[in-house]
Design a protein around this motif. Structure first.
Motif, PDB file in Angstrom:
ATOM      1  N   SER A   9       8.699  -5.598  -5.308  1.00  0.00           N
ATOM      2  CA  SER A   9       8.343  -4.919  -6.552  1.00  0.00           C
ATOM      3  C   SER A   9       7.422  -3.729  -6.303  1.00  0.00           C
ATOM      4  CB  SER A   9       7.645  -5.892  -7.498  1.00  0.00           C
ATOM      5  OG  SER A   9       7.101  -5.204  -8.619  1.00  0.00           O
ATOM      6  N   TYR A  10       7.708  -2.656  -6.975  1.00  0.00           N
ATOM      7  CA  TYR A  10       6.833  -1.478  -6.968  1.00  0.00           C
ATOM      8  C   TYR A  10       5.437  -1.838  -7.472  1.00  0.00           C
ATOM      9  CZ  TYR A  10       5.094   3.050  -8.794  1.00  0.00           C
ATOM     10  OH  TYR A  10       4.347   4.156  -9.099  1.00  0.00           O
ATOM     11  N   PHE A  11       5.346  -2.826  -8.349  1.00  0.00           N
ATOM     12  CA  PHE A  11       4.079  -3.180  -8.977  1.00  0.00           C
ATOM     13  C   PHE A  11       3.275  -4.208  -8.175  1.00  0.00           C
ATOM     14  CE2 PHE A  11       7.000  -1.893 -12.366  1.00  0.00           C
ATOM     15  CZ  PHE A  11       6.294  -0.814 -12.883  1.00  0.00           C
ATOM     16  N   ASP A  12       3.825  -4.682  -7.055  1.00  0.00           N
ATOM     17  CA  ASP A  12       3.112  -5.632  -6.207  1.00  0.00           C
ATOM     18  C   ASP A  12       2.146  -4.863  -5.314  1.00  0.00           C
ATOM     19  OD1 ASP A  12       2.183  -7.551  -4.494  1.00  0.00           O
ATOM     20  OD2 ASP A  12       4.147  -8.195  -3.767  1.00  0.00           O
ATOM     21  N   ARG A  13       0.872  -4.984  -5.608  1.00  0.00           N
ATOM     22  CA  ARG A  13      -0.143  -4.228  -4.871  1.00  0.00           C
ATOM     23  C   ARG A  13      -0.746  -5.015  -3.710  1.00  0.00           C
ATOM     24  NH1 ARG A  13       0.040  -3.125 -10.177  1.00  0.00           N
ATOM     25  NH2 ARG A  13      -0.277  -0.996 -10.956  1.00  0.00           N
ATOM     26  N   THR A  14      -0.156  -6.148  -3.373  1.00  0.00           N
ATOM     27  CA  THR A  14      -0.656  -6.932  -2.247  1.00  0.00           C
ATOM     28  C   THR A  14      -0.498  -6.140  -0.956  1.00  0.00           C
ATOM     29  OG1 THR A  14       0.118  -8.934  -3.365  1.00  0.00           O
ATOM     30  CG2 THR A  14      -0.511  -9.142  -1.052  1.00  0.00           C
ATOM     31  N   PRO A  15      -1.561  -5.966  -0.177  1.00  0.00           N
ATOM     32  CA  PRO A  15      -1.457  -5.146   1.036  1.00  0.00           C
ATOM     33  C   PRO A  15      -0.456  -5.691   2.048  1.00  0.00           C
ATOM     34  CG  PRO A  15      -3.754  -5.519   0.454  1.00  0.00           C
ATOM     35  CD  PRO A  15      -2.946  -6.421  -0.422  1.00  0.00           C
ATOM     36  N   TYR A  16       0.088  -4.767   2.837  1.00  0.00           N
ATOM     37  CA  TYR A  16       0.875  -5.132   4.018  1.00  0.00           C
ATOM     38  C   TYR A  16      -0.112  -5.307   5.160  1.00  0.00           C
ATOM     39  CZ  TYR A  16       3.744  -4.606   8.186  1.00  0.00           C
ATOM     40  OH  TYR A  16       4.328  -4.794   9.416  1.00  0.00           O
ATOM     41  N   VAL A  17      -0.079  -6.475   5.803  1.00  0.00           N
ATOM     42  CA  VAL A  17      -1.065  -6.790   6.832  1.00  0.00           C
ATOM     43  C   VAL A  17      -0.374  -7.357   8.067  1.00  0.00           C
ATOM     44  CG1 VAL A  17      -3.263  -7.947   7.297  1.00  0.00           C
ATOM     45  CG2 VAL A  17      -2.588  -7.489   4.929  1.00  0.00           C
ATOM     46  N   GLU A  18      -0.694  -6.799   9.224  1.00  0.00           N
ATOM     47  CA  GLU A  18      -0.329  -7.420  10.481  1.00  0.00           C
ATOM     48  C   GLU A  18      -1.559  -8.154  10.993  1.00  0.00           C
ATOM     49  OE1 GLU A  18       1.348  -4.436  13.040  1.00  0.00           O
ATOM     50  OE2 GLU A  18       2.931  -3.951  11.607  1.00  0.00           O
ATOM     51  N   VAL A  19      -1.358  -9.374  11.534  1.00  0.00           N
ATOM     52  CA  VAL A  19      -2.484 -10.228  11.897  1.00  0.00           C
ATOM     53  C   VAL A  19      -2.362 -10.728  13.328  1.00  0.00           C
ATOM     54  CG1 VAL A  19      -2.874 -10.981   9.511  1.00  0.00           C
ATOM     55  CG2 VAL A  19      -1.304 -12.273  10.977  1.00  0.00           C
ATOM     56  N   ASP A  20      -3.500 -11.117  13.894  1.00  0.00           N
ATOM     57  CA  ASP A  20      -3.491 -11.745  15.214  1.00  0.00           C
ATOM     58  C   ASP A  20      -3.355 -13.258  15.048  1.00  0.00           C
ATOM     59  OD1 ASP A  20      -6.022 -12.741  14.535  1.00  0.00           O
ATOM     60  OD2 ASP A  20      -7.103 -11.283  15.785  1.00  0.00           O
ATOM     61  N   ALA A  21      -3.458 -13.991  16.142  1.00  0.00           N
ATOM     62  CA  ALA A  21      -3.231 -15.435  16.105  1.00  0.00           C
ATOM     63  C   ALA A  21      -4.275 -16.167  15.266  1.00  0.00           C
ATOM     64  CB  ALA A  21      -3.223 -15.996  17.533  1.00  0.00           C
ATOM     65  N   ARG A  22      -5.431 -15.549  15.073  1.00  0.00           N
ATOM     66  CA  ARG A  22      -6.479 -16.159  14.250  1.00  0.00           C
ATOM     67  C   ARG A  22      -6.346 -15.796  12.768  1.00  0.00           C
ATOM     68  NH1 ARG A  22     -10.761 -13.768  14.876  1.00  0.00           N
ATOM     69  NH2 ARG A  22     -10.007 -11.980  16.064  1.00  0.00           N
ATOM     70  N   GLY A  23      -5.397 -14.899  12.468  1.00  0.00           N
ATOM     71  CA  GLY A  23      -5.213 -14.471  11.090  1.00  0.00           C
ATOM     72  C   GLY A  23      -6.008 -13.237  10.713  1.00  0.00           C
ATOM     73  N   ALA A  24      -6.722 -12.650  11.665  1.00  0.00           N
ATOM     74  CA  ALA A  24      -7.484 -11.427  11.388  1.00  0.00           C
ATOM     75  C   ALA A  24      -6.549 -10.224  11.370  1.00  0.00           C
ATOM     76  CB  ALA A  24      -8.565 -11.227  12.445  1.00  0.00           C
ATOM     77  N   ALA A  25      -6.817  -9.292  10.480  1.00  0.00           N
ATOM     78  CA  ALA A  25      -5.958  -8.118  10.337  1.00  0.00           C
ATOM     79  C   ALA A  25      -6.055  -7.214  11.553  1.00  0.00           C
ATOM     80  CB  ALA A  25      -6.351  -7.344   9.086  1.00  0.00           C
ATOM     81  N   THR A  26      -4.895  -6.780  12.037  1.00  0.00           N
ATOM     82  CA  THR A  26      -4.834  -5.787  13.116  1.00  0.00           C
ATOM     83  C   THR A  26      -4.294  -4.453  12.609  1.00  0.00           C
ATOM     84  OG1 THR A  26      -2.623  -6.543  13.787  1.00  0.00           O
ATOM     85  CG2 THR A  26      -4.531  -7.554  14.882  1.00  0.00           C
ATOM     86  N   TYR A  27      -3.646  -4.466  11.460  1.00  0.00           N
ATOM     87  CA  TYR A  27      -3.121  -3.241  10.847  1.00  0.00           C
ATOM     88  C   TYR A  27      -2.985  -3.524   9.350  1.00  0.00           C
ATOM     89  CZ  TYR A  27       0.032   0.602   9.621  1.00  0.00           C
ATOM     90  OH  TYR A  27       0.592   1.710   9.037  1.00  0.00           O
ATOM     91  N   VAL A  28      -3.375  -2.545   8.523  1.00  0.00           N
ATOM     92  CA  VAL A  28      -3.325  -2.740   7.073  1.00  0.00           C
ATOM     93  C   VAL A  28      -2.873  -1.456   6.390  1.00  0.00           C
ATOM     94  CG1 VAL A  28      -4.593  -3.404   4.995  1.00  0.00           C
ATOM     95  CG2 VAL A  28      -5.291  -4.325   7.207  1.00  0.00           C
ATOM     96  N   GLU A  29      -1.963  -1.596   5.426  1.00  0.00           N
ATOM     97  CA  GLU A  29      -1.652  -0.515   4.489  1.00  0.00           C
ATOM     98  C   GLU A  29      -1.809  -1.041   3.074  1.00  0.00           C
ATOM     99  OE1 GLU A  29       1.753   2.012   4.736  1.00  0.00           O
ATOM    100  OE2 GLU A  29       1.796   1.897   6.931  1.00  0.00           O
ATOM    101  N   HIS A  30      -2.377  -0.189   2.217  1.00  0.00           N
ATOM    102  CA  HIS A  30      -2.620  -0.554   0.823  1.00  0.00           C
ATOM    103  C   HIS A  30      -1.717   0.267  -0.094  1.00  0.00           C
ATOM    104  CE1 HIS A  30      -6.307  -2.891   1.714  1.00  0.00           C
ATOM    105  NE2 HIS A  30      -6.445  -2.021   2.700  1.00  0.00           N
ATOM    106  N   HIS A  31      -1.261  -0.352  -1.161  1.00  0.00           N
ATOM    107  CA  HIS A  31      -0.370   0.312  -2.111  1.00  0.00           C
ATOM    108  C   HIS A  31      -1.089   0.606  -3.419  1.00  0.00           C
ATOM    109  CE1 HIS A  31       3.017   1.330  -4.585  1.00  0.00           C
ATOM    110  NE2 HIS A  31       2.952   0.221  -5.295  1.00  0.00           N
TER     111      HIS A  31
END
Length: 282
Positions: A205-227
């Motif tokens: 959905s165009y209206f879904d503002r949940t960020p796109y996140v790449e994570v490491d094995a611990r769940g910490a963000a390694t790359y983030v894009e915000h909409h």
């Protein structure tokens, strides 16, 4: 993704350097987002510039993968004698172009690795642009200290609080100062980043503002894009006291065969990939 020649890890990808293990869709706060962006661009700077350095040039102002250049667009107006802040400058080709046109630019970026490339290019070109390492949500400059501000895909798509970036840019601009920035066109959020036929199908959905996140094995963000939707972008600008004077959606030029990440002639012929907001501080 790109291949990085990170010092001490020759040829390693940014994902392997950062330990990227998967993709998540979740909320990401400002501090985690900034840490991820700093680490990502530090890890990926060499590879990104190896792949796209020819496209962006050393002393060029390229707004977007569609090939729109400030030489032709003149979205900033007359820059001679103007003090200009470039937000998310990367290796700073835009700032060096501004200096060559008679402006007094300052190039700001979060990534130390990108700024090391910028310093090397300053020396190579003989155009010594001041470089500042800082995040766009907290600009280390006095109020009303710039005549113009610009950003060509720098910082804005990667911050958790873009409304704060708009407020900070408005703060450091003098009354009447122009702020022009290019970002992924908001409608691109609905599609995958595939430049081929698979990238023509709506996947979310165009209206879904949940960020796109790449994570490491611990769940910490390694790359983030915000909409942000188009309406969100406009509201952020208005709240900061900025006036939207133009919204440029560059069309894909006939005969341009470049494939740059998710941008391609196939997709560019059907829907916009870039939105350039031309604004002014009241």
């Amino acid at each position: 993704m790109n291949v990085d020649a990170t010092p001490g890890v020759p040829g390693a990808s940014a994902e392997s350097v950062l330990g990227t293990a998967g993709i998540a869709r979740r909320a990401v706060g400002a501090a985690e987002s900034e840490r991820a962006s700093r680490a990502w661009w530090d890890a990926d700077a060499d590879a990104y510039l190896a792949e796209h350095g020819h496209d962006i040039g050393d002393v060029e102002f390229l707004w977007c993968p569609e090939g729109l250049r400030e030489d032709d667009a003149r979205l900033l107006g007359d820059v001679r004698g103007r003090r200009v802040l470039e937000v998310g400058a990367g290796s700073a080709p835009c700032s060096r172009w501004l200096a060559a046109q008679g402006a007094s630019p300052v190039a700001l970026d979060l990534s130390g690795a990108m700024l090391r490339h910028a310093a090397a290019l300053n020396a190579r070109t003989g155009i010594d642009v001041p470089l500042v390492q800082a995040g766009a949500e907290h600009l280390p400059f006095a109020d009303a200290s710039f005549d113009l501000a610009c950003s060509a895909f720098g910082a804005v798509p990667f911050v958790a609080q873009p409304q704060r970036v708009m407020a900070e840019v408005a703060r450091v601009l003098r009354p009447g100062g122009r702020w022009v920035f290019a970002v992924n066109h908001p409608m691109r959020w609905m599609f995958s980043d595939d430049p081929g036929p698979a990238g023509l199908t709506v996947t979310q959905s165009y209206f879904d503002r949940t960020p796109y996140v790449e994570v490491d094995a611990r769940g910490a963000a390694t790359y983030v894009e915000h909409h942000r939707t188009l309406g969100d972008r406009v509201r952020d600008l208005v709240a900061a006291g900025l006036v939207l004077e133009d919204l440029v959606e560059p069309e894909w030029p006939e005969g341009r065969g470049t494939v740059w990440g998710q941008w391609s002639p196939l997709r560019g012929a059907l829907f916009p990939g870039t939105a350039i907001f031309v604004t002014r501080r009241t």
